[in-house]
Design a protein around this motif. Structure first.
Motif, mmCIF file in Angstrom:
data_model
loop_
_atom_site.group_PDB
_atom_site.id
_atom_site.type_symbol
_atom_site.label_atom_id
_atom_site.label_comp_id
_atom_site.label_asym_id
_atom_site.label_seq_id
_atom_site.Cartn_x
_atom_site.Cartn_y
_atom_site.Cartn_z
ATOM 1 N N ILE A 5 -16.905 54.267 -82.490
ATOM 2 C CA ILE A 5 -18.258 54.049 -81.966
ATOM 3 C C ILE A 5 -18.936 55.390 -81.667
ATOM 4 O O ILE A 5 -20.112 55.584 -81.938
ATOM 5 C CB ILE A 5 -18.205 53.191 -80.680
ATOM 6 C CG1 ILE A 5 -17.653 51.805 -80.988
ATOM 7 C CG2 ILE A 5 -19.580 53.079 -80.038
ATOM 8 C CD1 ILE A 5 -17.347 50.977 -79.760
ATOM 9 N N SER A 48 -11.040 52.296 -81.219
ATOM 10 C CA SER A 48 -12.310 51.693 -81.582
ATOM 11 C C SER A 48 -13.480 52.480 -80.980
ATOM 12 O O SER A 48 -14.525 52.652 -81.610
ATOM 13 C CB SER A 48 -12.307 50.242 -81.104
ATOM 14 O OG SER A 48 -13.482 49.600 -81.447
ATOM 15 N N TRP A 49 -13.287 53.026 -79.791
ATOM 16 C CA TRP A 49 -14.320 53.879 -79.192
ATOM 17 C C TRP A 49 -14.494 55.170 -79.964
ATOM 18 O O TRP A 49 -15.589 55.723 -80.039
ATOM 19 C CB TRP A 49 -13.987 54.192 -77.730
ATOM 20 C CG TRP A 49 -14.504 53.121 -76.853
ATOM 21 C CD1 TRP A 49 -13.783 52.127 -76.289
ATOM 22 C CD2 TRP A 49 -15.861 52.892 -76.502
ATOM 23 N NE1 TRP A 49 -14.618 51.288 -75.610
ATOM 24 C CE2 TRP A 49 -15.896 51.737 -75.718
ATOM 25 C CE3 TRP A 49 -17.067 53.551 -76.779
ATOM 26 C CZ2 TRP A 49 -17.080 51.214 -75.195
ATOM 27 C CZ3 TRP A 49 -18.242 53.035 -76.264
ATOM 28 C CH2 TRP A 49 -18.250 51.881 -75.486
ATOM 29 N N LYS A 50 -13.402 55.635 -80.554
ATOM 30 C CA LYS A 50 -13.495 56.847 -81.362
ATOM 31 C C LYS A 50 -14.471 56.624 -82.522
ATOM 32 O O LYS A 50 -15.244 57.498 -82.884
ATOM 33 C CB LYS A 50 -12.097 57.186 -81.891
ATOM 34 C CG LYS A 50 -11.989 58.569 -82.474
ATOM 35 C CD LYS A 50 -10.528 58.961 -82.630
ATOM 36 C CE LYS A 50 -10.414 60.323 -83.259
ATOM 37 N NZ LYS A 50 -9.041 60.818 -83.288
ATOM 38 N N ALA A 100 -16.279 57.751 -70.719
ATOM 39 C CA ALA A 100 -16.685 56.455 -71.267
ATOM 40 C C ALA A 100 -15.455 55.605 -71.588
ATOM 41 O O ALA A 100 -15.424 54.406 -71.296
ATOM 42 C CB ALA A 100 -17.540 56.649 -72.522
ATOM 43 N N TYR A 114 -20.694 44.534 -73.604
ATOM 44 C CA TYR A 114 -20.152 45.891 -73.739
ATOM 45 C C TYR A 114 -18.628 45.862 -73.819
ATOM 46 O O TYR A 114 -18.013 46.590 -74.594
ATOM 47 C CB TYR A 114 -20.659 46.702 -72.551
ATOM 48 C CG TYR A 114 -19.856 47.913 -72.139
ATOM 49 C CD1 TYR A 114 -19.943 49.107 -72.849
ATOM 50 C CD2 TYR A 114 -19.048 47.873 -71.000
ATOM 51 C CE1 TYR A 114 -19.217 50.211 -72.437
ATOM 52 C CE2 TYR A 114 -18.336 48.977 -70.584
ATOM 53 C CZ TYR A 114 -18.415 50.145 -71.312
ATOM 54 O OH TYR A 114 -17.705 51.232 -70.897
ATOM 55 N N VAL A 153 -13.904 54.369 -68.300
ATOM 56 C CA VAL A 153 -14.717 53.286 -67.733
ATOM 57 C C VAL A 153 -14.397 51.990 -68.460
ATOM 58 O O VAL A 153 -14.126 50.955 -67.847
ATOM 59 C CB VAL A 153 -16.225 53.599 -67.873
ATOM 60 C CG1 VAL A 153 -17.058 52.353 -67.563
ATOM 61 C CG2 VAL A 153 -16.618 54.735 -66.953
ATOM 62 N N TYR A 154 -14.408 52.070 -69.786
ATOM 63 C CA TYR A 154 -14.181 50.862 -70.561
ATOM 64 C C TYR A 154 -12.801 50.263 -70.288
ATOM 65 O O TYR A 154 -12.671 49.067 -70.030
ATOM 66 C CB TYR A 154 -14.329 51.158 -72.052
ATOM 67 C CG TYR A 154 -14.045 49.924 -72.858
ATOM 68 C CD1 TYR A 154 -14.981 48.914 -72.937
ATOM 69 C CD2 TYR A 154 -12.822 49.741 -73.478
ATOM 70 C CE1 TYR A 154 -14.704 47.748 -73.614
ATOM 71 C CE2 TYR A 154 -12.538 48.580 -74.162
ATOM 72 C CZ TYR A 154 -13.492 47.598 -74.226
ATOM 73 O OH TYR A 154 -13.214 46.441 -74.884
ATOM 74 N N LEU A 187 -7.170 60.843 -77.238
ATOM 75 C CA LEU A 187 -7.805 60.253 -78.415
ATOM 76 C C LEU A 187 -9.295 60.569 -78.487
ATOM 77 O O LEU A 187 -9.852 60.692 -79.571
ATOM 78 C CB LEU A 187 -7.591 58.738 -78.440
ATOM 79 C CG LEU A 187 -6.142 58.261 -78.579
ATOM 80 C CD1 LEU A 187 -6.084 56.748 -78.592
ATOM 81 C CD2 LEU A 187 -5.503 58.824 -79.844
ATOM 82 N N LEU A 200 -12.340 48.825 -66.498
ATOM 83 C CA LEU A 200 -13.353 47.946 -65.899
ATOM 84 C C LEU A 200 -12.798 46.606 -65.397
ATOM 85 O O LEU A 200 -13.147 46.180 -64.287
ATOM 86 C CB LEU A 200 -14.499 47.727 -66.903
ATOM 87 C CG LEU A 200 -15.758 47.034 -66.380
ATOM 88 C CD1 LEU A 200 -16.306 47.744 -65.161
ATOM 89 C CD2 LEU A 200 -16.822 46.967 -67.463
ATOM 90 N N ILE A 258 -15.565 45.509 -83.263
ATOM 91 C CA ILE A 258 -15.382 46.559 -84.275
ATOM 92 C C ILE A 258 -13.972 46.524 -84.857
ATOM 93 O O ILE A 258 -13.783 46.693 -86.068
ATOM 94 C CB ILE A 258 -15.736 47.924 -83.666
ATOM 95 C CG1 ILE A 258 -17.258 47.978 -83.524
ATOM 96 C CG2 ILE A 258 -15.215 49.078 -84.520
ATOM 97 C CD1 ILE A 258 -17.816 49.240 -83.005
#
Lengths: 269, 282
Positions: B124, B120-122, B156, A26, B159-160, B228, B163, A33
């Motif tokens: 995903i 990059s989470w944007k 999210a 994760y 958290v990422y 973001l 971590l 990406i």
């Protein structure tokens, strides 16, 4: 029965490991990406959040977007300068804290933890308040960024070098002295080489903290644009794919350096 | 050591001065700024005053983002604790000779730009991304529901991003645990889960406390994820402070809000440490 027990034992053993590895995967998904998108051809589309076609052109035309490479170079410059100063001052301080007894040592031991435990937005606004009340409000730029970066890197350097230094076997230095090495010779031939992996790790950490900082920098930068500030700016209107190239390169270089430092430390230890 | 008595001072002096001038003194500047008369401006100068009403004003106007920051950071810290414990436990007890390598892999993402990872989470979580597609196919999300611009996306992201700050202290305290203690619990007929709850978990408490603090504090002050991945409905206190400083130029309010955030965090940390019973930790 025994077989069943063993089977359930095996499952419970491996469930934890599998769960842990899943968490690790994760952590790497966004980076995968970023790497993938560094090969994305989005010239036909304005949607920067979907993969269209494969291309190498982002890599060959790395400095295409206006101002991006300039901001990268500026960040590297500030990072190197801040790392150099923070590493030297921090290493000296670590020696003072581990090897010397002086009044105020326990206070200093607490003070160095505070920057790591304060929210960046508070540290950034405090520093801005200092600069503005000191009359430097109109002269924010590379120098104020450098001052801020040395400030927050110092704690990390001191903690890292201290950890290495306090784990050091002082008998080695005693042995050198017993063999008539002078204090200076002992330091440069024994102490310094043994502490060096810690100093290298601290420098690496400083550089990446400095290169990556956004919140404190953004408050104290004035009109100067560092790489994270560039990314912040373009994030509002559409990120050029070359940003992912820089992200990929940063990741690969730091992974190589971290692994290199790990093996070097292991060999010497 | 038989070196001169002053050597320690000289070695400490440069770093100590830097931290005093650019870390400690700025807190006084911030405090002074927060008491300015808000009628002034950066250009005309402020009347230095003792306007404590500034705190009441900002609390009335911005209590929502402040509360939201604490809530989001709290939830993110709890999720990080669960995920981070699993990972740290697996590395400390199950990874064998792969330990060091796995540890390096935990730190590695941390060396890649915070902003690029968040962007990059944007991607995903995007409306036509694979996660939204999958959830919609499973009918866990409606056709027009989004993940982006929701609290879920912001949490999210938090958290990422934080971590690793949880995993490293947890690992450090788990690694120190003497495996024979856990074995002894087993020998005395404790089930593995009971052995974990009665032996491993209490012994790892210093790591839990350090990890939760190192996650919660930066998460509460963060505004990158909210900006973001969220919308104006997810604005955190960091967004407000940043805007007050750079867009509005309302230094008095920005300073007051900053001081308030620091005070709230310090108060929460002190209560938490007392409750967790690890005062010797700091």
């Amino acid at each position: 029965m025994n077989g069943l027990q063993r089977a359930s034992r095996w499952v419970s053993d491996h469930i934890v490991l599998a769960g842990g590895l899943l968490v690790l995967v994760y952590m790497f998904v966004p980076i995968a990406i970023v790497m993938l998108m560094s090969f994305n051809d989005n010239s036909e589309s304005r949607n920067v959040y979907a993969f269209r076609d494969f291309t190498f052109s982002n890599w060959t035309n790395m400095c295409g977007p206006d101002g991006m490479c300039e901001s990268v170079l500026r960040s590297i410059g500030i990072g190197l300068a801040a790392t150099l100063v923070a590493t030297i001052l921090g290493t000296l301080a670590a020696f003072a804290l581990v090897r010397h007894n002086f009044r105020g040592r326990s206070v200093m031991n607490t003070v160095i933890f505070l920057p790591m435990a304060s929210p960046e937005i508070v540290m950034g606004s405090s520093l801005l308040a200092l600069f503005v009340s000191g009359g430097f409000g109109g002269r924010l730029g590379v120098v104020t960024i450098f001052i801020a970066h040395v400030m927050f890197c110092l704690s990390f350097v001191i903690v890292t070098v201290k950890a290495r230094l306090s784990g050091l076997d002082q008998n080695l230095e005693q042995a050198a002295m017993d063999l008539y090495a002078s204090e200076a010779t002992t330091f440069w031939r024994i102490t310094f080489p043994l502490v060096f992996p810690g100093i290298a790790a601290a420098a690496l950490l400083s550089f990446s903290l400095s290169f990556d900082d956004f919140i404190i920098t953004n408050l104290n930068a004035g009109q100067t644009v560092t790489f994270p500030m560039y990314v912040w700016g373009v994030a509002q209107r559409g990120v050029p794919m070359q940003v992912n190239v820089i992200g990929t390169i940063m990741f690969l270089i730091s992974l190589a350096l971290v692994l290199g430092n790990m093996f070097a430390t292991r060999k010497k230890a | 050591m038989r070196r001169g008595r002053l050597t320690g001072y000289w070695l400490m002096l440069p770093a100590g001065l830097w931290l005093a001038v650019f870390f400690v003194i700025p807190f006084y500047s911030l405090l002074a700024t927060s008491l300015y008369d808000p009628e002034g401006s950066v250009l005309t100068g402020y009347d230095v005053g003792y306007r404590f009403a500034n705190f009441v004003d900002v609390l009335q106007e911005f209590w929502r983002p402040l509360l939201r920051s604490l809530t989001y950071a709290g939830i993110a810290t709890l999720i990080c604790l669960v995920l981070g414990y699993l990972l740290a436990y697996a590395i400390a007890f199950k990874a064998g000779r792969w330990r060091t390598l796995l540890l390096v892999l935990v730190i590695a993402p941390f060396f890649t730009s915070f902003l690029i990872r968040t962007l990059s989470w944007k991607l995903i979580l995007a409306d036509d991304g694979f996660i939204v597609d999958a959830l919609q196919t499973l009918h866990l999300m409606g056709e027009n529901d989004r993940l982006l611009a929701t609290p879920v996306a912001v949490i999210a992201g938090l958290v990422y991003n934080f971590l690793p700050f949880m995993v490293l202290p947890l690992y450090a305290s788990l690694e120190k645990i003497d495996g024979r203690l856990v074995e002894a619990a087993g020998d005395l007929y404790a089930s593995p889960s009971r052995g974990f709850l009665k032996v491993t978990l209490p012994l790892s408490m210093p790591g839990v406390v350090a990890g939760t603090l190192l996650t919660f504090i930066p998460a509460a002050g963060d505004y990158i994820n909210a900006q973001l991945l969220g919308s104006t409905n997810q604005r955190m206190v960091g967004n407000v402070i940043q805007d007050l400083f750079t867009d509005t130029g309302d230094y008095a309010a920005a300073g007051a809000l900053s001081v308030l955030l620091m005070v709230v965090i310090v108060a929460m940390v002190m209560v938490y440490i007392r409750k967790a019973g690890t005062e010797e930790l700091l």
